[in-house]
Design an enzyme around this catalytic site. Structure first.
Site, PDB file in Angstrom:
ATOM      1  N   ILE A  82      57.111   3.363 -40.095  1.00  0.00           N
ATOM      2  CA  ILE A  82      57.520   4.310 -41.140  1.00  0.00           C
ATOM      3  C   ILE A  82      56.482   5.435 -41.254  1.00  0.00           C
ATOM      4  N   ASP A 112      39.406   0.341 -40.088  1.00  0.00           N
ATOM      5  CA  ASP A 112      40.058  -0.681 -40.904  1.00  0.00           C
ATOM      6  C   ASP A 112      39.811  -0.441 -42.388  1.00  0.00           C
ATOM      7  N   PHE A 151      50.535   3.238 -46.270  1.00  0.00           N
ATOM      8  CA  PHE A 151      51.453   2.333 -45.558  1.00  0.00           C
ATOM      9  C   PHE A 151      50.722   1.112 -45.007  1.00  0.00           C
ATOM     10  N   SER A 205      58.413  -2.594 -51.704  1.00  0.00           N
ATOM     11  CA  SER A 205      59.562  -3.139 -50.974  1.00  0.00           C
ATOM     12  C   SER A 205      60.589  -3.693 -51.942  1.00  0.00           C
ATOM     13  N   ALA A 206      61.834  -3.697 -51.511  1.00  0.00           N
ATOM     14  CA  ALA A 206      62.903  -4.318 -52.297  1.00  0.00           C
ATOM     15  C   ALA A 206      62.651  -5.810 -52.486  1.00  0.00           C
ATOM     16  N   TYR A 237      53.767 -12.411 -48.586  1.00  0.00           N
ATOM     17  CA  TYR A 237      53.965 -10.969 -48.339  1.00  0.00           C
ATOM     18  C   TYR A 237      54.547 -10.300 -49.584  1.00  0.00           C
ATOM     19  N   LYS A 252      53.067  -7.269 -52.556  1.00  0.00           N
ATOM     20  CA  LYS A 252      53.717  -6.048 -53.067  1.00  0.00           C
ATOM     21  C   LYS A 252      53.802  -6.090 -54.599  1.00  0.00           C
ATOM     22  N   TYR A 286      61.228   0.312 -50.668  1.00  0.00           N
ATOM     23  CA  TYR A 286      62.139   0.548 -49.555  1.00  0.00           C
ATOM     24  C   TYR A 286      63.125  -0.598 -49.471  1.00  0.00           C
ATOM     25  N   PHE A 287      64.369  -0.262 -49.155  1.00  0.00           N
ATOM     26  CA  PHE A 287      65.332  -1.313 -48.818  1.00  0.00           C
ATOM     27  C   PHE A 287      65.177  -1.604 -47.310  1.00  0.00           C
ATOM     28  N   ASP A 305      66.557 -16.671 -47.398  1.00  0.00           N
ATOM     29  CA  ASP A 305      67.458 -15.512 -47.405  1.00  0.00           C
ATOM     30  C   ASP A 305      68.388 -15.537 -48.608  1.00  0.00           C
TER      31      ASP A 305
HETATM   32  P1  NAD Z   1      53.899  -1.106 -39.336  1.00  0.00           P
HETATM   33  O1  NAD Z   1      53.267  -2.408 -39.080  1.00  0.00           O
HETATM   34  O2  NAD Z   1      54.679  -0.456 -38.241  1.00  0.00           O
HETATM   35  O3  NAD Z   1      52.804  -0.056 -39.852  1.00  0.00           O
HETATM   36  C1  NAD Z   1      51.664  -0.440 -40.567  1.00  0.00           C
HETATM   37  C2  NAD Z   1      50.457   0.238 -39.908  1.00  0.00           C
HETATM   38  O4  NAD Z   1      49.287  -0.102 -40.652  1.00  0.00           O
HETATM   39  C3  NAD Z   1      50.231  -0.210 -38.475  1.00  0.00           C
HETATM   40  O5  NAD Z   1      50.084   0.921 -37.639  1.00  0.00           O
HETATM   41  C4  NAD Z   1      48.943  -1.033 -38.536  1.00  0.00           C
HETATM   42  O6  NAD Z   1      48.178  -0.925 -37.354  1.00  0.00           O
HETATM   43  C5  NAD Z   1      48.251  -0.426 -39.755  1.00  0.00           C
HETATM   44  N1  NAD Z   1      47.329  -1.329 -40.453  1.00  0.00           N
HETATM   45  C6  NAD Z   1      47.594  -2.582 -40.908  1.00  0.00           C
HETATM   46  N2  NAD Z   1      46.508  -3.078 -41.536  1.00  0.00           N
HETATM   47  C7  NAD Z   1      45.548  -2.119 -41.490  1.00  0.00           C
HETATM   48  C8  NAD Z   1      44.208  -2.042 -41.971  1.00  0.00           C
HETATM   49  N3  NAD Z   1      43.618  -3.057 -42.611  1.00  0.00           N
HETATM   50  N4  NAD Z   1      43.504  -0.904 -41.747  1.00  0.00           N
HETATM   51  C9  NAD Z   1      44.073   0.137 -41.082  1.00  0.00           C
HETATM   52  N5  NAD Z   1      45.331   0.104 -40.609  1.00  0.00           N
HETATM   53  C10 NAD Z   1      46.056  -1.002 -40.810  1.00  0.00           C
HETATM   54  O7  NAD Z   1      54.829  -1.289 -40.632  1.00  0.00           O
HETATM   55  P2  NAD Z   1      55.957  -0.336 -41.225  1.00  0.00           P
HETATM   56  O8  NAD Z   1      57.269  -0.956 -40.955  1.00  0.00           O
HETATM   57  O9  NAD Z   1      55.719   1.063 -40.833  1.00  0.00           O
HETATM   58  O10 NAD Z   1      55.661  -0.546 -42.778  1.00  0.00           O
HETATM   59  C11 NAD Z   1      54.766   0.291 -43.474  1.00  0.00           C
HETATM   60  C12 NAD Z   1      54.606  -0.219 -44.895  1.00  0.00           C
HETATM   61  O11 NAD Z   1      55.889  -0.300 -45.514  1.00  0.00           O
HETATM   62  C13 NAD Z   1      54.004  -1.614 -44.999  1.00  0.00           C
HETATM   63  O12 NAD Z   1      53.146  -1.643 -46.109  1.00  0.00           O
HETATM   64  C14 NAD Z   1      55.207  -2.501 -45.223  1.00  0.00           C
HETATM   65  O13 NAD Z   1      54.873  -3.676 -45.939  1.00  0.00           O
HETATM   66  C15 NAD Z   1      56.092  -1.597 -46.046  1.00  0.00           C
HETATM   67  N6  NAD Z   1      57.515  -1.957 -45.937  1.00  0.00           N
HETATM   68  C16 NAD Z   1      58.089  -2.022 -44.706  1.00  0.00           C
HETATM   69  C17 NAD Z   1      59.427  -2.396 -44.589  1.00  0.00           C
HETATM   70  C18 NAD Z   1      60.075  -2.506 -43.236  1.00  0.00           C
HETATM   71  O14 NAD Z   1      61.136  -3.114 -43.139  1.00  0.00           O
HETATM   72  N7  NAD Z   1      59.533  -1.941 -42.171  1.00  0.00           N
HETATM   73  C19 NAD Z   1      60.175  -2.673 -45.742  1.00  0.00           C
HETATM   74  C20 NAD Z   1      59.557  -2.557 -46.987  1.00  0.00           C
HETATM   75  C21 NAD Z   1      58.220  -2.201 -47.068  1.00  0.00           C
HETATM   76  C1  UD1 Z   2      63.305  -9.236 -44.437  1.00  0.00           C
HETATM   77  C2  UD1 Z   2      62.256  -9.930 -45.272  1.00  0.00           C
HETATM   78  C3  UD1 Z   2      61.903  -9.025 -46.449  1.00  0.00           C
HETATM   79  C4  UD1 Z   2      61.427  -7.658 -45.946  1.00  0.00           C
HETATM   80  C5  UD1 Z   2      62.546  -7.061 -45.078  1.00  0.00           C
HETATM   81  C6  UD1 Z   2      62.179  -5.724 -44.482  1.00  0.00           C
HETATM   82  C7  UD1 Z   2      62.677 -12.339 -45.005  1.00  0.00           C
HETATM   83  C8  UD1 Z   2      63.137 -13.585 -45.682  1.00  0.00           C
HETATM   84  N1  UD1 Z   2      62.777 -11.210 -45.734  1.00  0.00           N
HETATM   85  O1  UD1 Z   2      64.390  -9.029 -45.265  1.00  0.00           O
HETATM   86  O2  UD1 Z   2      60.880  -9.586 -47.232  1.00  0.00           O
HETATM   87  O3  UD1 Z   2      61.154  -6.787 -47.033  1.00  0.00           O
HETATM   88  O4  UD1 Z   2      62.832  -7.980 -44.011  1.00  0.00           O
HETATM   89  O5  UD1 Z   2      61.116  -5.874 -43.587  1.00  0.00           O
HETATM   90  O6  UD1 Z   2      62.219 -12.351 -43.874  1.00  0.00           O
HETATM   91  N2  UD1 Z   2      69.583 -11.626 -39.653  1.00  0.00           N
HETATM   92  C9  UD1 Z   2      70.295 -12.337 -38.710  1.00  0.00           C
HETATM   93  N3  UD1 Z   2      69.713 -12.586 -37.516  1.00  0.00           N
HETATM   94  C10 UD1 Z   2      68.451 -12.134 -37.194  1.00  0.00           C
HETATM   95  C11 UD1 Z   2      67.737 -11.385 -38.165  1.00  0.00           C
HETATM   96  C12 UD1 Z   2      68.328 -11.170 -39.391  1.00  0.00           C
HETATM   97  O7  UD1 Z   2      71.423 -12.750 -38.959  1.00  0.00           O
HETATM   98  O8  UD1 Z   2      67.985 -12.391 -36.081  1.00  0.00           O
HETATM   99  C13 UD1 Z   2      70.217 -11.325 -40.958  1.00  0.00           C
HETATM  100  C14 UD1 Z   2      69.475 -11.851 -42.164  1.00  0.00           C
HETATM  101  O9  UD1 Z   2      69.887 -13.135 -42.487  1.00  0.00           O
HETATM  102  C15 UD1 Z   2      69.855 -10.801 -43.227  1.00  0.00           C
HETATM  103  C16 UD1 Z   2      70.049  -9.517 -42.424  1.00  0.00           C
HETATM  104  O10 UD1 Z   2      70.246  -9.920 -41.081  1.00  0.00           O
HETATM  105  O11 UD1 Z   2      71.090 -11.134 -43.809  1.00  0.00           O
HETATM  106  C17 UD1 Z   2      68.835  -8.594 -42.470  1.00  0.00           C
HETATM  107  O12 UD1 Z   2      67.669  -9.329 -42.117  1.00  0.00           O
HETATM  108  P1  UD1 Z   2      66.217  -8.646 -41.986  1.00  0.00           P
HETATM  109  O13 UD1 Z   2      66.314  -7.458 -41.110  1.00  0.00           O
HETATM  110  O14 UD1 Z   2      65.264  -9.712 -41.616  1.00  0.00           O
HETATM  111  O15 UD1 Z   2      65.918  -8.093 -43.449  1.00  0.00           O
HETATM  112  P2  UD1 Z   2      65.875  -8.862 -44.871  1.00  0.00           P
HETATM  113  O16 UD1 Z   2      66.506 -10.190 -44.782  1.00  0.00           O
HETATM  114  O17 UD1 Z   2      66.424  -7.936 -45.879  1.00  0.00           O
END
Ligand code: NAD
Ligand code: UD1
Length: 338
Positions: A12, A58, A80, A124-125, A148, A152, A176-177, A294
């Site tokens: 992101i 870091d 992030f 996060s949602a 995790y 948050k 974020y969703f 889930d």
């Molecule tokens: P990501 O892992 O791709 O990005 C996180 C980045 O942070 C990475 O590049 C990693 O190297 C860096 N990092 C981690 N720990 C660090 C540290 N101690 N010092 C410096 N750098 C560090 O993850 P993302 O999907 O881009 O997510 C970004 C943020 O959004 C996270 O906080 C995550 O929890 C949150 N979030 C993500 C999702 C999702 O589905 N991707 C959903 C909800 C919230």
């Molecule tokens: C997961 C995390 C949540 C996190 C979110 C975004 C868990 C329990 N929850 O949520 O905390 O914020 O990712 O990073 O891990 N699915 C399948 N097969 C797969 C993978 C997923 O059927 O191989 C289904 C899941 O059951 C769900 C949907 O796809 O219904 C989405 O799954 P996923 O992408 O993991 O997201 P979340 O479940 O929302």
């Protein structure tokens, strides 16, 4: 503004860096590359036409952090950086609490020392837990079901307490969703390490032949077709949400919280179908047991973000599945030198 983006090399973060540059902000990236590839930076240079300013280090290293703030003039921070795998957080809670909580505390202490009190945080949602009615709205009580998620919930609490203690902070928590999709160029995208936990990267790895089939986790939920329903949001829309949050922080102090979702849920089977139709690729799947923890259905109420940030999603599900596939098929081995 000059914006420090922690985790700016991640999924992101990298898309947000480009959105910031498009909106005339200057960007400084801070990342330790623990979950990202250094070649992301080359791609960002290529896509932005600029040379990224990057600090490799870091958040747990306070002297490194101090050094960054000493050297740079920073107006705001988008935070992030953190670990994000639910399963790993259950297996290694201390690793998660240290990186996510201590990392954030270090950042806040250094920001405070340098009087930089403008922050956007990646929440996060997941903080809506398992017991709130749908759609999820910002004032609902927060909770978590795994370490995790607790990081948050706790960081949101820390940020609220900080804003109460000192009214000169401007903080926005963005919940974020489910982010999916990738940059239209296919040059940056999501790169999970090992077997993907999340649905979309699993689907694209099946499509490209890395995995034989998708396991659908349960078809007996109380949803449209029994499979899990989620609110998928294109990472480009999400990235734009951060630009709007920065603007809001300039206009209004205190701690604020917004959902970033589309407001619509779609099921696992509907997502597979959209992917197959748009991309003309078959996704073999098998229904297996539910995944522990889930819940059936998750989607946002996006009213507050729309009214207060002016945030509306622009990308459709077709855009999301097309862009996810475009990224995966152009980069079957992730980031390589090309
Ligand atoms: P990501 O892992 O791709 O990005 C996180 C980045 O942070 C990475 O590049 C990693 O190297 C860096 N990092 C981690 N720990 C660090 C540290 N101690 N010092 C410096 N750098 C560090 O993850 P993302 O999907 O881009 O997510 C970004 C943020 O959004 C996270 O906080 C995550 O929890 C949150 N979030 C993500 C999702 C999702 O589905 N991707 C959903 C909800 C919230
Ligand atoms: C997961 C995390 C949540 C996190 C979110 C975004 C868990 C329990 N929850 O949520 O905390 O914020 O990712 O990073 O891990 N699915 C399948 N097969 C797969 C993978 C997923 O059927 O191989 C289904 C899941 O059951 C769900 C949907 O796809 O219904 C989405 O799954 P996923 O992408 O993991 O997201 P979340 O479940 O929302």
């Amino acid at each position: 503004m000059r914006v420090l983006v922690t985790g700016g090399a991640g999924y992101i973060g990298s898309h947000t860096v480009l959105a910031l540059i498009e909106h005339q902000h200057d960007v400084i990236i801070l990342d330790n590359f623990s979950n990202s590839h250094p070649l992301v930076i080359n791609r960002l240079n290529e896509l932005s036409g600029q040379t990224m300013k990057v600090y490799t280090g870091d958040l747990l290293d306070k002297s490194f952090l101090n050094n960054v703030f000493e050297q740079e003039t920073i107006d705001a921070v988008i935070h992030f950086a953190g670990f994000k795998s639910v399963g790993e957080s259950v297996a290694e809670p201390l690793k998660y609490y240290e990186n996510n909580i201590t990392g954030t505390l270090n950042l806040l202490e250094v920001m405070k020392a340098y009087q930089i009190k403008n922050l956007v945080f990646s929440s996060s949602a997941t903080v809506y837990g398992a017991n709130n009615p749908l759609p999820f709205k910002e004032p609902m009580p927060t909770s978590a079901t795994n370490p995790y998620g607790y990081t948050k919930v706790m960081i949101e609490q820390i940020l609220n307490d900080l804003a109460v203690s000192d009214s000169t902070w401007s903080i926005t928590n963005l919940r974020y969703f489910n982010p999916i999709g990738a940059h239209k160029s296919g040059r940056i995208g999501e790169l999970p390490s090992g077997i993907p936990n999340n649905l979309m990267p699993y689907i694209t790895q099946v499509a490209v032949g890395i995995r034989s089939h998708l396991s659908v986790f349960g078809n007996d939920f109380d949803t449209i077709d029994g499979t899990g329903v989620r609110d998928y949001i294109h990472v480009l829309d999400l990235a734009r949400g951060h630009v709007l949050a920065l603007k809001k922080n300039q206009e209004e102090r205190g701690a604020k919280v917004y959902n970033l979702g589309t407001g619509h849920g779609i099921s696992v089977l509907q997502l597979i179908q959209a992917f197959e139709q748009e991309n003309h690729v078959k996704i073999p799947y098998e229904v297996v047991e539910r995944r522990a923890g889930d819940i059936g259905e998750v989607y946002a109420d996006g009213t507050k973000a729309k009214e207060e940030l002016g945030f509306q999603t622009e990308q459709t599900i077709s855009d999301m599945v097309r862009d996810s596939w475009n990224w995966q098929k152009n980069n079957p081995n992730g980031y390589t030198q090309d």
